[in-house]
Write a protein that holds these residues in place. Structure first.
Motif, PDB file in Angstrom:
ATOM      1  N   ALA A 222      87.952 -24.728 -75.130  1.00  0.00           N
ATOM      2  CA  ALA A 222      86.680 -25.245 -75.651  1.00  0.00           C
ATOM      3  C   ALA A 222      85.927 -24.091 -76.304  1.00  0.00           C
ATOM      4  O   ALA A 222      85.971 -23.914 -77.505  1.00  0.00           O
ATOM      5  N   CYS A 223      85.275 -23.253 -75.476  1.00  0.00           N
ATOM      6  CA  CYS A 223      84.465 -22.180 -76.070  1.00  0.00           C
ATOM      7  C   CYS A 223      85.319 -21.102 -76.733  1.00  0.00           C
ATOM      8  O   CYS A 223      84.915 -20.514 -77.732  1.00  0.00           O
ATOM      9  N   GLY A 224      86.475 -20.804 -76.158  1.00  0.00           N
ATOM     10  CA  GLY A 224      87.365 -19.787 -76.719  1.00  0.00           C
ATOM     11  C   GLY A 224      86.957 -18.369 -76.413  1.00  0.00           C
ATOM     12  O   GLY A 224      87.610 -17.420 -76.854  1.00  0.00           O
ATOM     13  N   MET A 225      85.878 -18.178 -75.654  1.00  0.00           N
ATOM     14  CA  MET A 225      85.423 -16.813 -75.401  1.00  0.00           C
ATOM     15  C   MET A 225      85.002 -16.564 -73.955  1.00  0.00           C
ATOM     16  O   MET A 225      84.134 -15.745 -73.672  1.00  0.00           O
ATOM     17  N   ALA A 227      83.596 -18.479 -71.537  1.00  0.00           N
ATOM     18  CA  ALA A 227      82.356 -18.980 -70.946  1.00  0.00           C
ATOM     19  C   ALA A 227      82.490 -20.312 -70.210  1.00  0.00           C
ATOM     20  O   ALA A 227      81.676 -20.626 -69.346  1.00  0.00           O
ATOM     21  N   CYS A 228      83.521 -21.107 -70.518  1.00  0.00           N
ATOM     22  CA  CYS A 228      83.516 -22.493 -70.016  1.00  0.00           C
ATOM     23  C   CYS A 228      84.608 -22.802 -68.983  1.00  0.00           C
ATOM     24  O   CYS A 228      84.597 -23.857 -68.378  1.00  0.00           O
ATOM     25  N   TYR A 229      85.554 -21.941 -68.800  1.00  0.00           N
ATOM     26  CA  TYR A 229      86.663 -22.124 -67.842  1.00  0.00           C
ATOM     27  C   TYR A 229      87.549 -23.345 -68.151  1.00  0.00           C
ATOM     28  O   TYR A 229      88.166 -23.914 -67.271  1.00  0.00           O
ATOM     29  N   ALA A 230      87.606 -23.747 -69.404  1.00  0.00           N
ATOM     30  CA  ALA A 230      88.457 -24.889 -69.763  1.00  0.00           C
ATOM     31  C   ALA A 230      89.928 -24.510 -69.801  1.00  0.00           C
ATOM     32  O   ALA A 230      90.794 -25.375 -69.804  1.00  0.00           O
ATOM     33  N   CYS A 231      90.203 -23.228 -69.855  1.00  0.00           N
ATOM     34  CA  CYS A 231      91.560 -22.782 -70.196  1.00  0.00           C
ATOM     35  C   CYS A 231      92.246 -22.007 -69.069  1.00  0.00           C
ATOM     36  O   CYS A 231      93.153 -21.233 -69.344  1.00  0.00           O
ATOM     37  N   VAL A 232      91.818 -22.197 -67.825  1.00  0.00           N
ATOM     38  CA  VAL A 232      92.317 -21.321 -66.772  1.00  0.00           C
ATOM     39  C   VAL A 232      93.782 -21.594 -66.393  1.00  0.00           C
ATOM     40  O   VAL A 232      94.261 -22.723 -66.488  1.00  0.00           O
ATOM     41  N   VAL A 247      92.820 -18.065 -70.239  1.00  0.00           N
ATOM     42  CA  VAL A 247      93.796 -17.798 -71.304  1.00  0.00           C
ATOM     43  C   VAL A 247      93.101 -17.249 -72.556  1.00  0.00           C
ATOM     44  O   VAL A 247      93.592 -16.335 -73.202  1.00  0.00           O
ATOM     45  N   CYS A 248      91.922 -17.773 -72.868  1.00  0.00           N
ATOM     46  CA  CYS A 248      91.268 -17.363 -74.112  1.00  0.00           C
ATOM     47  C   CYS A 248      90.785 -15.934 -74.058  1.00  0.00           C
ATOM     48  O   CYS A 248      90.800 -15.233 -75.072  1.00  0.00           O
ATOM     49  N   ASP A 249      90.362 -15.507 -72.878  1.00  0.00           N
ATOM     50  CA  ASP A 249      89.648 -14.258 -72.746  1.00  0.00           C
ATOM     51  C   ASP A 249      90.522 -13.174 -72.118  1.00  0.00           C
ATOM     52  O   ASP A 249      90.550 -12.035 -72.579  1.00  0.00           O
TER      53      ASP A 249
HETATM   54 FE1  FES Z   1      86.136 -21.502 -72.547  1.00  0.00          FE
HETATM   55 FE2  FES Z   1      88.503 -20.264 -72.192  1.00  0.00          FE
HETATM   56  S1  FES Z   1      88.045 -21.850 -73.556  1.00  0.00           S
HETATM   57  S2  FES Z   1      86.702 -20.049 -71.001  1.00  0.00           S
END
Ligand code: FES
Length: 261
Positions: A222-225, A227-232, A247-249
């Protein structure tokens, strides 16, 4: 530094069914630190609020250009595929850690394994390794002949290239695990892989004791940076199942064995 920029589209070509190669020009290319960082694209449509993460395939800082290769999976990237040279695309990046090539390479040998739409960032990786006089072996797997991409590009930046397809319609029939079994994987200083989950598992099972084996993970973002924990993804060594990495960060590249695939 993460930037947001309306990058200029230099080209946007269909290179295989549903797969497009887009060249972009902009200042944020100067901040790219290595292969497999990614760009977060904003689809130019008011009802598409989530950005789309796409790996950087190649980049040229001198000309402030980079190439991304993406597969159209839904309406969002279908819209991007209709964009034309001269238009501008809202891009955030560069994001993610990218592959580590600052390792010792005593044998001067690296093994690169790619599958399907996971292959594009590996071109830049192979190029970077070759430019350091490291011998690069590339193993690529695709579903069928029409899905094969980047053969010419990989040929130019590798010492050995082998392609397999699931149905045998191009190259040998089989998967990259079959090709890995014919090599002494431990004789390579580093192993790098990017592709679908099943392929990453096949690579991980064959490199579990390798000290420098890396995989690039895919995840919904989602955020890609960070902040949102969508990609854990979960940390493999954590028995509680509670510890995770983004994954994003903190990725998309992880050491084999670091996270649960
Ligand atoms: Fe938001 Fe990775 S996409 S924390």
């Amino acid at each position: 530094m993460i930037l947001q920029e309306d990058m200029l589209i230099l080209s946007n070509e269909n290179i295989s069914p549903r797969v497009y190669r887009m060249a972009l020009k902009g200042e944020l290319v100067l901040d790219i630190t290595g292969p497999d960082q990614f760009l977060h694209l904003r689809v130019p449509s008011p009802d598409k609020v989530l950005r789309r993460p796409i790996s950087i395939s190649e980049y040229d800082k001198e000309n402030k250009c980079c190439v991304i290769i993406y597969r159209v999976e839904g309406d969002g990237l279908a819209t991007v595929s209709q964009m034309t040279p001269g238009q501008r695309l809202d891009v955030m990046g560069p994001l993610g850690n990218g592959f580590d090539i600052s390792l010792p390479f005593p044998q001067k040998k690296a093994l690169i394994i790619g599958g399907g739409i996971g292959t594009p960032p590996l071109v830049g990786l192979a190029e970077a390794l070759t430019s350091q006089s490291i011998s690069v072996t590339v193993l690529l797997g695709f579903a069928q002949k029409s899905a094969v991409i980047l053969e010419r590009e990989f040929s130019a930046v590798s010492d050995k290239l082998e392609i397999v397809t699931d149905d045998g319609s191009y190259g040998r029939q089989g998967n990259v695990g079959l090709l890995m079994d014919e090599l002494d994987v431990m004789s390579y200083d580093a192993v790098y892989a990017c592709g679908a989950t099943g392929m990453l598992r096949a690579v991980a099972s064959r490199t579990a004791t390798h000290p420098n084996a890396y995989i690039s993970m895919e995840a919904r973002m989602a955020c890609g940076m960070g902040a949102c924990y969508a990609c854990v993804v979960h940390v493999a060594a954590d028995e509680t199942g509670q510890k995770s990495l983004k994954v994003c960060d903190e990725g998309p590249v992880f050491k084999v064995g670091e996270v649960v695939i």
